[in-house]
Scaffold this motif. Structure first.
Motif, PDB file in Angstrom:
ATOM      1  N   ALA A 142      14.628  55.405  30.369  1.00 30.19           N
ATOM      2  CA  ALA A 142      13.185  55.105  30.374  1.00 30.19           C
ATOM      3  C   ALA A 142      12.415  55.952  29.373  1.00 30.19           C
ATOM      4  CB  ALA A 142      12.625  55.326  31.773  1.00 30.19           C
ATOM      5  N   GLU A 143      13.102  56.867  28.682  1.00 29.51           N
ATOM      6  CA  GLU A 143      12.373  57.861  27.885  1.00 29.51           C
ATOM      7  C   GLU A 143      11.499  57.269  26.799  1.00 29.51           C
ATOM      8  OE1 GLU A 143      13.766  61.794  26.540  1.00 29.51           O
ATOM      9  OE2 GLU A 143      15.542  61.373  27.770  1.00 29.51           O
ATOM     10  N   ALA A 144      12.001  56.225  26.128  1.00 23.39           N
ATOM     11  CA  ALA A 144      11.241  55.668  25.003  1.00 23.39           C
ATOM     12  C   ALA A 144       9.943  55.029  25.482  1.00 23.39           C
ATOM     13  CB  ALA A 144      12.086  54.642  24.256  1.00 23.39           C
ATOM     14  N   ASP A 145       9.913  54.611  26.747  1.00 22.92           N
ATOM     15  CA  ASP A 145       8.687  54.001  27.269  1.00 22.92           C
ATOM     16  C   ASP A 145       7.683  55.029  27.762  1.00 22.92           C
ATOM     17  OD1 ASP A 145       9.204  51.211  26.941  1.00 22.92           O
ATOM     18  OD2 ASP A 145      10.765  51.417  28.481  1.00 22.92           O
ATOM     19  N   THR A 146       8.150  56.225  28.098  1.00 23.46           N
ATOM     20  CA  THR A 146       7.237  57.206  28.683  1.00 23.46           C
ATOM     21  C   THR A 146       6.808  58.277  27.678  1.00 23.46           C
ATOM     22  OG1 THR A 146       9.167  58.429  29.442  1.00 23.46           O
ATOM     23  CG2 THR A 146       8.153  56.916  31.006  1.00 23.46           C
ATOM     24  N   GLU A 163       0.591  56.161  21.087  1.00 19.33           N
ATOM     25  CA  GLU A 163       1.614  55.119  21.136  1.00 19.33           C
ATOM     26  C   GLU A 163       2.871  55.649  21.836  1.00 19.33           C
ATOM     27  OE1 GLU A 163       0.787  57.022  18.798  1.00 19.33           O
ATOM     28  OE2 GLU A 163       2.486  57.689  17.607  1.00 19.33           O
ATOM     29  N   THR A 164       3.638  54.736  22.464  1.00 19.59           N
ATOM     30  CA  THR A 164       4.907  55.171  23.036  1.00 19.59           C
ATOM     31  C   THR A 164       5.989  55.159  21.956  1.00 19.59           C
ATOM     32  OG1 THR A 164       5.647  52.975  23.671  1.00 19.59           O
ATOM     33  CG2 THR A 164       4.309  54.159  25.293  1.00 19.59           C
ATOM     34  N   ALA A 178       8.790  53.725  22.296  1.00 20.41           N
ATOM     35  CA  ALA A 178       9.320  52.359  22.237  1.00 20.41           C
ATOM     36  C   ALA A 178       8.479  51.505  21.282  1.00 20.41           C
ATOM     37  CB  ALA A 178       9.340  51.734  23.637  1.00 20.41           C
ATOM     38  N   GLU A 179       7.137  51.647  21.355  1.00 24.05           N
ATOM     39  CA  GLU A 179       6.272  50.888  20.458  1.00 24.05           C
ATOM     40  C   GLU A 179       6.514  51.276  18.995  1.00 24.05           C
ATOM     41  OE1 GLU A 179       2.686  50.468  23.772  1.00 24.05           O
ATOM     42  OE2 GLU A 179       2.574  52.012  22.205  1.00 24.05           O
ATOM     43  N   ARG A 200       9.823  49.683  17.875  1.00 29.93           N
ATOM     44  CA  ARG A 200       9.718  48.237  17.644  1.00 29.93           C
ATOM     45  C   ARG A 200       8.953  47.940  16.369  1.00 29.93           C
ATOM     46  NH1 ARG A 200       8.105  48.102  23.052  1.00 29.93           N
ATOM     47  NH2 ARG A 200       9.933  47.926  24.430  1.00 29.93           N
ATOM     48  N   PRO A 231      14.434  49.565  21.359  1.00 27.75           N
ATOM     49  CA  PRO A 231      14.631  50.707  22.259  1.00 27.75           C
ATOM     50  C   PRO A 231      15.668  50.429  23.359  1.00 27.75           C
ATOM     51  CG  PRO A 231      12.364  49.846  22.436  1.00 27.75           C
ATOM     52  CD  PRO A 231      13.027  49.118  21.307  1.00 27.75           C
TER      53      PRO A 231
END
Lengths: 416, 416
Positions: free
Chosen positions: A152-156, A163-164, A166-167, A170, A176
């Motif tokens: 979950a790290e890239a989202d948090t 920005e995250t 993950a964003e 992408r 991610p």
């Protein structure tokens, strides 16, 4: 045993350093190249192109690390060398970049002179070592390689613009969901060349050091709480003044590390005072202590002295104290045989070296989770500066460092 | 010589304190009443109404100070008592307000019991003592009375919302061109009652103090400059660390004042670090030193010890040092005969007192530029708190203080 003399073209070193430094250039000599920004993408593309031109097989992994492979005739686990392309904001041309360039030029020189090695040789350009875009993501690229990035790290993880991770991934075409695919388990050795970032080589009058350990390091945040009062009307003997307590602790921890001697270091770098007004005894002072030592026993002693002083001062002054460890990295010793191998290689190249601990953290300590053998090569920094546009290493020193690295990689990949 | 016993109605003291505290009330017990705001205007109107009800001749001067006069049968220069109606943001119900209320209740009691005095008695409610709206305007009301406000000051002085003092005055109908008219030269004596703002009376178990001097006070801003470097890679023995220098100086100046003993006080209240990051040795630390002593010779010694320490630490650590005196107020001694007179008055009222210096600055030190005789009466503060909604003085202590003030005003205005 001493190995063949290896030549590195000084003009080529300078050309690659200046060309890479021009990507994300900031002011005269600065570089502003946080991970996954257009400047970083351009630098990674340029590096990949250079690897391709050198005849290496280029691969970008799931987080954007660039790999350039020279196959080994006998296969097996890889000998890897490299460093990071991201910079501080602003940083300079050498921190990170030089290690990636050095790996490329060393492997290119070995390939041109000796052909294919026995074992595969990988050149590596890592990403987001500095945490300059994602403050909690230090060692992002190397963490992904050793499988330490949680699902979950890239989202948090949040960047400096909100920005995250993950964003940000992408936005440059990385997925991610595939981060786990960056993991590698087939690494026999990792050798990272880096600028020293301190003044020890300069003081010693030497161009290159072999790093025998990366320091252990703890960041602690301390909140001292007293009683806010009028700076004029409240007598000294009745105060519970957290500023007085802070001053005593900061002076004390610095003096403790100084007394303990090199390589112990302790820094108080961040302070916040509440309220922060000339005529008010503050209610609270919050500050950080950064303490480092590469020897586990000495490190424990250093930390214990700091903790004891904090407790003693707070109790004597009637202050509340909350202490929170922000992180605590153990020391990362280099593999002693690899240190010796690099020293023999340096001797064969006629490059005088010293042995030292790294006071800074590096990707190498992440890579040590997978690589069976790790060590680092340091190149002299002018005035010991780094993390600034003013950082500088001479072409002669860089060439000396790359020759030592190449000699080491030769011993690791070509010799029996 | 001992004077008549003077009664002050405890319920009336409490009523006026609570009614005034309700104007600009903030939270449970706080007050937020900066000068020339609607809350301040309402408080000044209420105070003027109370003066009128007490049979005093009310006059508002050019900066909005409220005067309530009880004429003297023989005329001559006035005996004046009062304090300020403006508060910190937020402050409490007692700081300032109690001194204005005390003057009113003391004069009202004297008038009711003894009729007209020989010399005129003025009750005074001052404005912007705190500088809580206009930071550079401390003692605004009393400065205008003694003629210390320059002609352009109202146009250049800027408030917390960006407005000038002149704009704030015009907004409530005051004409900044007439500030000079607030000047008074006919003041024989000024006595100000105020909460102590410190814990000395509470510690001594006494309700009231007679102030024999207002402390001398210097604010200095120091900038220590070193060399920013990496917290890990730069050895302790080669650092020029302004944080280490700051800590040593802050701990040292606080220890110096403590060692010198009461009433010396030294406070480091404001600190700014550049950069302010855990893993960077800072480039510069800027901080303030607030040092106070009421005795001129001891004050000079205290300041010299501080200045010497700063020079010594900076030189030893290779730090640049810039030192700027933000202000430097000399001590303001009370008139010794007036102190003795107040002590005799307190004895006559059966109120036990001690003699102390004020560690805080007060309007009294401005009024001393015109009044031939000045002194202050302090009332015990619970826990020594002030400049906070939590400040508190008991009704019994306030009554005791007002009786001492009334006895003093009786001796000054009614006796031969």
């Amino acid at each position: 045993m001493t190995g063949p003399a290896i030549q590195i073209d000084a003009a080529e070193v300078e050309r690659l350093v200046l060309e890479l430094g021009a990507i994300g250039a900031w002011g005269g000599t600065g570089v502003w190249r946080p991970v996954y920004t257009p400047a970083w993408v351009a630098a990674a593309d340029r590096f990949a192109a250079w690897c391709g031109e050198a005849g290496l097989a280029v691969h970008r992994d799931a987080v954007g690390n660039v790999w350039g492979r020279l196959d080994g005739r006998e296969g097996g686990d890889a000998i890897v060398s490299g460093s990071h392309l991201d910079t501080q904001c602003p940083g300079g041309r050498y921190d990170g970049a030089l290690g990636a360039i050095a790996a490329l030029l060393a492997v290119r020189a070995l390939k041109e002179r000796f052909g294919l090695p026995k074992r595969p040789l990988d050149v590596l350009a890592l990403c987001e070592e500095e945490g300059s875009r994602f403050p909690t993501a230090g060692f992002w690229g190397s963490s992904a390689i050793v499988g330490r990035v949680g699902p979950a790290e890239a989202d948090t993880m949040v960047g400096s613009g909100g920005e995250t991770m993950a964003e940000a991934m992408r936005a440059i075409g990385l997925d991610p969901a595939r981060i786990a695919e960056a993991r590698r388990t087939d690494i026999a050795a990792f050798v990272e060349l880096h600028i020293e970032q301190g003044p020890i080589l300069e003081q010693a009058g030497l161009p290159v050091a072999i790093v025998d350990a990366i320091t252990g390091m703890r960041h602690t945040e301390i909140v001292l709480t007293g009683v806010a009062n009028h700076a004029g009307a409240f007598p000294m003997d009745l105060r519970q003044d957290p500023m007085a307590g802070f001053a005593e602790i900061a002076a004390g921890v610095v003096a403790t590390a100084h007394r303990m001697g090199r390589p112990a270091v302790t820094t108080v770098g961040r302070v916040a005072v509440d309220p922060n007004a000339p005529a008010i005894i503050p209610r609270a002072v919050t500050f950080t202590i950064d303490a480092r030592h590469p020897d586990p026993a000495a490190r424990d002693r250093l930390y214990a002295l700091h903790d004891g002083l904090i407790r003693e001062v707070a109790a004597r002054r009637g202050l509340g104290v909350e202490s929170r460890v922000l992180f605590d990295h153990p020391p990362c010793p280099s593999e002693p045989d690899l240190v010796a191998l690099l020293e023999r290689g340096a001797a064969a190249q006629g490059v005088p070296t010293l042995r030292m601990a790294s006071g800074a953290a590096h990707d190498t300590q992440q890579m040590a989770a997978v690589a069976r053998r790790v060590a680092m090569v340091f190149v002299r920094s002018r005035d010991g500066r780094s993390h600034t546009p003013e950082e500088f290493s001479s072409v002669a020193d860089m060439v000396a460092g790359i020759r030592v690295l190449a000699a080491g990689l030769y011993a690791l990949a070509y010799e029996p």
